[in-house]
Design a protein around this motif. Structure first.
Motif, PDB file in Angstrom:
ATOM      1  N   LEU A 189       0.902  -1.288   0.040  1.00 41.46           N
ATOM      2  CA  LEU A 189      -0.177   0.162  -0.016  1.00 41.46           C
ATOM      3  C   LEU A 189       0.885   1.328   0.109  1.00 41.46           C
ATOM      4  O   LEU A 189       1.680   1.334   0.913  1.00 41.46           O
ATOM      5  N   THR A 190       0.804   2.188  -1.112  1.00 39.56           N
ATOM      6  CA  THR A 190       1.455   3.315  -1.423  1.00 39.56           C
ATOM      7  C   THR A 190       0.601   4.320  -1.930  1.00 39.56           C
ATOM      8  O   THR A 190      -0.237   4.106  -2.625  1.00 39.56           O
ATOM      9  N   PRO A 191       0.864   5.659  -1.559  1.00 41.39           N
ATOM     10  CA  PRO A 191       0.246   6.745  -2.088  1.00 41.39           C
ATOM     11  C   PRO A 191       0.256   6.776  -3.557  1.00 41.39           C
ATOM     12  O   PRO A 191       1.233   6.219  -4.248  1.00 41.39           O
ATOM     13  N   ASP A 192      -0.838   7.276  -4.118  1.00 44.61           N
ATOM     14  CA  ASP A 192      -0.741   7.509  -5.703  1.00 44.61           C
ATOM     15  C   ASP A 192       0.459   8.278  -5.913  1.00 44.61           C
ATOM     16  O   ASP A 192       1.139   9.097  -5.298  1.00 44.61           O
ATOM     17  N   HIS A 344       5.169  17.613   1.033  1.00 41.81           N
ATOM     18  CA  HIS A 344       5.921  16.263   0.371  1.00 41.81           C
ATOM     19  C   HIS A 344       6.569  15.252   1.487  1.00 41.81           C
ATOM     20  O   HIS A 344       6.387  13.985   1.128  1.00 41.81           O
ATOM     21  N   GLU A 345       7.109  15.851   2.375  1.00 39.77           N
ATOM     22  CA  GLU A 345       7.796  15.118   3.376  1.00 39.77           C
ATOM     23  C   GLU A 345       6.766  14.016   4.314  1.00 39.77           C
ATOM     24  O   GLU A 345       7.145  13.221   4.720  1.00 39.77           O
ATOM     25  N   GLN A 346       5.542  14.283   4.224  1.00 42.58           N
ATOM     26  CA  GLN A 346       4.864  13.701   4.892  1.00 42.58           C
ATOM     27  C   GLN A 346       4.420  12.200   4.010  1.00 42.58           C
ATOM     28  O   GLN A 346       4.212  11.485   5.034  1.00 42.58           O
ATOM     29  N   TYR A 347       4.930  12.351   2.892  1.00 48.18           N
ATOM     30  CA  TYR A 347       4.647  11.083   2.014  1.00 48.18           C
ATOM     31  C   TYR A 347       5.963  10.387   1.857  1.00 48.18           C
ATOM     32  O   TYR A 347       6.010   9.094   0.972  1.00 48.18           O
ATOM     33  N   SER A 348       7.160  10.981   2.142  1.00 45.17           N
ATOM     34  CA  SER A 348       8.420  10.564   1.711  1.00 45.17           C
ATOM     35  C   SER A 348       8.825   9.292   2.100  1.00 45.17           C
ATOM     36  O   SER A 348       9.465   8.379   1.401  1.00 45.17           O
ATOM     37  N   LYS A 349       8.441   8.993   3.128  1.00 42.55           N
ATOM     38  CA  LYS A 349       8.796   7.515   3.834  1.00 42.55           C
ATOM     39  C   LYS A 349       8.150   6.318   2.825  1.00 42.55           C
ATOM     40  O   LYS A 349       8.771   5.225   2.788  1.00 42.55           O
ATOM     41  N   TYR A 350       7.088   6.454   2.167  1.00 42.31           N
ATOM     42  CA  TYR A 350       6.438   5.471   1.549  1.00 42.31           C
ATOM     43  C   TYR A 350       6.910   5.237   0.265  1.00 42.31           C
ATOM     44  O   TYR A 350       7.374   4.187  -0.216  1.00 42.31           O
ATOM     45  N   PHE A 351       7.678   6.252  -0.525  1.00 43.72           N
ATOM     46  CA  PHE A 351       8.345   6.162  -1.751  1.00 43.72           C
ATOM     47  C   PHE A 351       9.677   5.806  -1.268  1.00 43.72           C
ATOM     48  O   PHE A 351      10.350   5.093  -2.322  1.00 43.72           O
ATOM     49  N   ASP A 352      10.402   6.235  -0.416  1.00 39.38           N
ATOM     50  CA  ASP A 352      11.664   5.440   0.153  1.00 39.38           C
ATOM     51  C   ASP A 352      11.586   3.841   0.299  1.00 39.38           C
ATOM     52  O   ASP A 352      12.647   3.224  -0.198  1.00 39.38           O
ATOM     53  N   ARG A 353      10.461   3.392   1.048  1.00 41.50           N
ATOM     54  CA  ARG A 353       9.987   1.999   0.983  1.00 41.50           C
ATOM     55  C   ARG A 353       9.898   1.531  -0.213  1.00 41.50           C
ATOM     56  O   ARG A 353      10.334   0.376  -0.573  1.00 41.50           O
ATOM     57  N   ALA A 355      11.180   2.512  -3.094  1.00 38.31           N
ATOM     58  CA  ALA A 355      12.493   2.174  -3.865  1.00 38.31           C
ATOM     59  C   ALA A 355      13.297   1.145  -3.293  1.00 38.31           C
ATOM     60  O   ALA A 355      13.827   0.239  -4.078  1.00 38.31           O
ATOM     61  N   LYS A 356      13.329   0.828  -2.032  1.00 39.35           N
ATOM     62  CA  LYS A 356      13.835  -0.556  -1.583  1.00 39.35           C
ATOM     63  C   LYS A 356      13.271  -1.620  -2.031  1.00 39.35           C
ATOM     64  O   LYS A 356      13.808  -2.767  -2.307  1.00 39.35           O
ATOM     65  N   THR A 357      12.149  -1.672  -2.112  1.00 36.15           N
ATOM     66  CA  THR A 357      11.322  -2.792  -2.668  1.00 36.15           C
ATOM     67  C   THR A 357      11.586  -3.004  -3.918  1.00 36.15           C
ATOM     68  O   THR A 357      11.911  -4.266  -4.175  1.00 36.15           O
ATOM     69  N   ILE A 358      11.862  -2.000  -4.840  1.00 36.35           N
ATOM     70  CA  ILE A 358      12.181  -2.257  -6.301  1.00 36.35           C
ATOM     71  C   ILE A 358      13.630  -2.780  -6.512  1.00 36.35           C
ATOM     72  O   ILE A 358      13.853  -3.613  -6.983  1.00 36.35           O
ATOM     73  N   PHE A 359      14.403  -1.747  -5.753  1.00 35.70           N
ATOM     74  CA  PHE A 359      15.894  -2.035  -5.990  1.00 35.70           C
ATOM     75  C   PHE A 359      16.418  -3.006  -5.081  1.00 35.70           C
ATOM     76  O   PHE A 359      17.613  -3.671  -5.497  1.00 35.70           O
ATOM     77  N   GLU A 360      16.298  -3.200  -3.871  1.00 30.12           N
ATOM     78  CA  GLU A 360      16.663  -3.891  -3.065  1.00 30.12           C
ATOM     79  C   GLU A 360      16.055  -5.150  -2.698  1.00 30.12           C
ATOM     80  O   GLU A 360      16.483  -6.166  -1.924  1.00 30.12           O
ATOM     81  N   LYS A 361      14.975  -5.419  -3.311  1.00 29.01           N
ATOM     82  CA  LYS A 361      13.947  -6.594  -3.200  1.00 29.01           C
ATOM     83  C   LYS A 361      13.640  -6.923  -1.647  1.00 29.01           C
ATOM     84  O   LYS A 361      13.770  -7.921  -0.920  1.00 29.01           O
ATOM     85  N   ASP A 362      13.172  -5.771  -0.894  1.00 32.03           N
ATOM     86  CA  ASP A 362      12.879  -5.600   0.263  1.00 32.03           C
ATOM     87  C   ASP A 362      11.571  -6.098   0.633  1.00 32.03           C
ATOM     88  O   ASP A 362      10.574  -5.461   0.476  1.00 32.03           O
ATOM     89  N   VAL A 363      11.237  -7.397   0.901  1.00 32.00           N
ATOM     90  CA  VAL A 363      10.077  -8.152   0.997  1.00 32.00           C
ATOM     91  C   VAL A 363       9.436  -7.834   2.197  1.00 32.00           C
ATOM     92  O   VAL A 363       8.235  -8.145   2.496  1.00 32.00           O
TER      93      VAL A 363
END
Length: 366
Positions: A189-192, A344-353, A355-363
């Motif tokens: 679950l991540t914001p639009d 923007h900062e309010q949602y940055s944690k979701y987009f950082d996560r 990125a980790k899911t995409i590039f680091e395969k953080d399951v």
């Protein structure tokens, strides 16, 4: 002959039809961006190729996100619009390597309303099973017709038959449905993506124009009747406001031209920013208004996508989701004293996560 064509159209798998059509198409010039080196690549294969500033805002946001994290993780970024998918399909199959990542555009089209987009996505998921495939934040919605039910069952089978598929839902309703139906996939679950849109200009309170903007749908997803809209227009006019109509739909097409798309979206946000109120039943009418800092009354559409995405914005006092039991005049009066500033900062944690899911395969992403 027509009977045979109709039979094949209904019974061939979407990837079979795409591969057949691709044989008779010339590759597009966008492949010139390709560099045949050993550097891993991210392929965004289905950017919008139609006139909708909501989709373009998603595309700009996706580009900003991928540009940032591709650089961080050492990937080249390759952009293609959805109109290029069939002409380039065989080229994609030849040139996309196992360690490359494929990304699908976000939005509101996992379902039966926009079947071309779903067919392209299903083809990608079926044809590139060796690649990590990412579906950017989406809404999941199927109608209750028999055809829709069949499509949903078929799609569930396609999605679950790919062990490398990661899907992001942009609201809780879709997240719950995806978790239940795409049981073999990673679902988060991540914001639009437009919550990450690179717009930083602050609202100038001195630029108020005593203007009210109506940004309402006139298609299958419309929420208010023309009669209802005229009543609201009459009220604001009586209060001395200049009522104008605008839309996020446009006849202009941007393809993969992110710079031109961003200029058009920025202009729309600026248009919202100098209004006193925006009334909208468009999801990205709501989100772009939030970016502008203008007070907004949001009306639901025929499904749950607007209401669901609003949950990410509900803490902003100047954005109000209208309920049918409310007195609209009271809502308007209450909003006159409200204000907010988008963060923007309010949602940055979701987009950082993300990125980790995409590039680091953080399951373990939550």
């Amino acid at each position: 002959m027509n009977n045979i064509k109709n039979y094949l159209k209904k019974n061939l798998y979407p990837w079979t039809k795409a591969k057949i059509k691709s044989l008779y198409k010339d590759k597009t010039t966008s492949i010139s961006q390709f560099e045949n080196n050993d550097k891993p690549k991210v392929y965004l294969l289905d950017l919008p190729a139609h006139g909708n500033l909501g989709d373009e805002a998603i595309a700009v946001s996706e580009y900003a996100f991928l540009k940032k994290y591709c650089k961080k993780y050492g990937y080249d970024l390759m952009l293609f619009n959805i109109g290029e998918f069939i002409p380039n399909l065989w080229w994609y199959k030849k040139n996309i390597k196992k360690n490359d990542i494929i990304v699908c555009h976000g939005g509101g089209n996992i379902g039966d309303e926009y079947d071309f987009f779903e067919d392209v996505r299903r083809t990608i998921i079926h044809e590139f099973k060796k690649n990590r495939i990412i579906v950017f934040p989406q809404t999941y919605y199927f109608n209750s017709t028999e055809e829709a039910k069949k499509s949903e069952v078929f799609g569930r089978r396609v999605y679950n038959n790919n062990d490398n598929l990661v899907i992001f839902a942009r609201e809780k309703y879709s997240y719950d449905k995806m978790k239940r139906n795409f049981y073999n996939c990673q679902v988060f679950l991540t914001p639009d993506m437009v919550f990450n849109y690179p717009y930083t200009k602050k609202k100038d309170e001195s630029s108020k124009t005593n203007k009210v903007l109506f940004c309402m749908r006139d298609d299958v997803e419309a929420s208010l009747s023309e009669k209802d809209i005229k009543k609201l227009e009459a009220f604001f006019t009586e209060q001395g406001y200049d009522v104008q109509y605008t839309d996020t739909a446009t006849e202009e097409e941007f393809g993969s031209d992110i710079t031109r798309a961003q200029k058009a979206v920025d202009a729309k946000i600026q248009e919202f920013s100098i209004a006193d109120f925006v009334l909208t039943d468009r999801l990205h009418g709501m989100v772009l208004t939030a970016l502008s800092g203008t007070n907004c009354i949001v009306f639901s559409n025929y499904n749950y996508k607007v209401k669901g995405v609003y949950q990410w914005l509900k803490e902003y006092e100047g954005i109000h989701f209208y309920k049918n039991s409310e007195n609209i005049l009271d809502v308007i009066e209450g909003l006159k004293s409200k204000s907010y500033r988008y963060s923007h900062e309010q949602y940055s944690k979701y987009f950082d996560r993300m990125a980790k899911t995409i590039f680091e395969k953080d399951v373990n992403n939550k």
